[in-house]
Design a protein around this motif. Structure first.
Motif, PDB file in Angstrom:
ATOM      1  N   VAL A   5      21.183  -7.137  20.434  1.00 56.66           N
ATOM      2  CA  VAL A   5      20.638  -7.537  19.141  1.00 56.66           C
ATOM      3  C   VAL A   5      20.091  -6.298  18.446  1.00 56.66           C
ATOM      4  N   HIS A   6      20.320  -6.211  17.132  1.00 54.98           N
ATOM      5  CA  HIS A   6      19.862  -5.065  16.348  1.00 54.98           C
ATOM      6  C   HIS A   6      18.923  -5.525  15.240  1.00 54.98           C
ATOM      7  N   CYS A   7      18.056  -4.632  14.830  1.00 55.19           N
ATOM      8  CA  CYS A   7      17.093  -4.891  13.746  1.00 55.19           C
ATOM      9  C   CYS A   7      17.857  -5.086  12.431  1.00 55.19           C
ATOM     10  N   ILE A   8      17.430  -6.065  11.641  1.00 53.22           N
ATOM     11  CA  ILE A   8      18.092  -6.330  10.358  1.00 53.22           C
ATOM     12  C   ILE A   8      17.771  -5.264   9.312  1.00 53.22           C
ATOM     13  N   ASN A   9      16.716  -4.481   9.534  1.00 45.20           N
ATOM     14  CA  ASN A   9      16.346  -3.450   8.569  1.00 45.20           C
ATOM     15  C   ASN A   9      16.885  -2.069   8.928  1.00 45.20           C
ATOM     16  N   LYS A  16      13.531  -8.043  22.902  1.00 47.33           N
ATOM     17  CA  LYS A  16      13.103  -9.383  22.496  1.00 47.33           C
ATOM     18  C   LYS A  16      11.674  -9.719  22.936  1.00 47.33           C
ATOM     19  N   LYS A  21      11.244 -12.194  15.724  1.00 46.80           N
ATOM     20  CA  LYS A  21      12.398 -12.958  15.266  1.00 46.80           C
ATOM     21  C   LYS A  21      12.118 -13.479  13.865  1.00 46.80           C
ATOM     22  N   ASN A  24      17.128 -16.534  12.180  1.00 43.44           N
ATOM     23  CA  ASN A  24      18.074 -16.354  13.292  1.00 43.44           C
ATOM     24  C   ASN A  24      18.288 -14.883  13.629  1.00 43.44           C
ATOM     25  N   ARG A  25      17.576 -14.010  12.956  1.00 42.28           N
ATOM     26  CA  ARG A  25      17.761 -12.572  13.130  1.00 42.28           C
ATOM     27  C   ARG A  25      16.509 -11.951  13.718  1.00 42.28           C
ATOM     28  N   TRP A  26      16.608 -10.657  14.039  1.00 43.10           N
ATOM     29  CA  TRP A  26      15.491  -9.950  14.667  1.00 43.10           C
ATOM     30  C   TRP A  26      15.108  -8.733  13.837  1.00 43.10           C
ATOM     31  N   ARG A  27      13.839  -8.388  13.938  1.00 42.94           N
ATOM     32  CA  ARG A  27      13.319  -7.207  13.250  1.00 42.94           C
ATOM     33  C   ARG A  27      12.429  -6.447  14.247  1.00 42.94           C
ATOM     34  N   ASP A  32       8.847  -4.620  10.946  1.00 40.52           N
ATOM     35  CA  ASP A  32       8.051  -5.807  10.649  1.00 40.52           C
ATOM     36  C   ASP A  32       6.695  -5.424  10.071  1.00 40.52           C
TER      37      ASP A  32
END
Length: 160
Positions: A5-9, A16, A21, A24-27, A32
């Motif tokens: 999983v990768h950061c959306i930014n 995790k 979260k 449905n995405r992760w930051r 954050d």
């Protein structure tokens, strides 16, 4: 095998257990924190404008101006807030309701300069306060009774 999983930014890999979260995405934690700080600064700006103009929420014109200043000029929400405070509180200029916050590009650099000067002065005062707390200077006045007043008198007739 689990999918990474990768950061959306920023795109960095996510842990995790530590990261956040969002839907449905992760930051990542750093992104954050930045997003929360920016959101908080934006809300402070909106609240100040609402109080300034005596409205519930900034108008569409004002929000559009703020968005333009952020995207095109690269201004920060906190900088825009400080600019408005500088213009209306420090300089005590009258409020023009029709212009929105269009004054910001004209005063942003002056407000920034003023803020930095105030911050430097505050740091110097705090530093001087720390220095003066440690030192106690006592001055004893000594009288010089052996000194004769006649020695201090000047004879005017001897001056040419």
């Amino acid at each position: 095998m689990k999918r990474k999983v990768h950061c959306i930014n920023c795109g960095c890999e996510i842990d995790k257990d530590i990261d956040v979260k969002v839907g449905n995405r992760w930051r990542c934690k750093n992104c954050d924190d930045k997003v929360k700080k920016e959101t908080n600064n934006r809300n402070e700006l909106y609240e100040y404008i609402s109080k300034l103009y005596n409205i519930k929420f900034p108008t569409g014109l004002i929000i559009k101006q703020i968005k333009t200043f952020k995207e095109e000029y690269g201004y920060k929400y906190s900088g825009m807030l400080l600019s408005l405070k500088y213009f209306y509180e420090t300089l005590q200029k009258p409020l023009k309701y029709d212009d929105g916050v269009g004054i910001i590009p004209y005063i942003y650099e002056d407000a920034k300069k003023n803020y930095l000067e105030q911050r430097n002065i505050k740091k110097e005062v705090e530093h001087m306060g720390k220095l003066s707390d440690n030192k106690v200077i006592q001055i004893n006045k000594t009288s010089n009774k052996n000194h004769d007043n006649k020695d201090m008198m000047i004879d005017i007739s001897k001056i040419k």
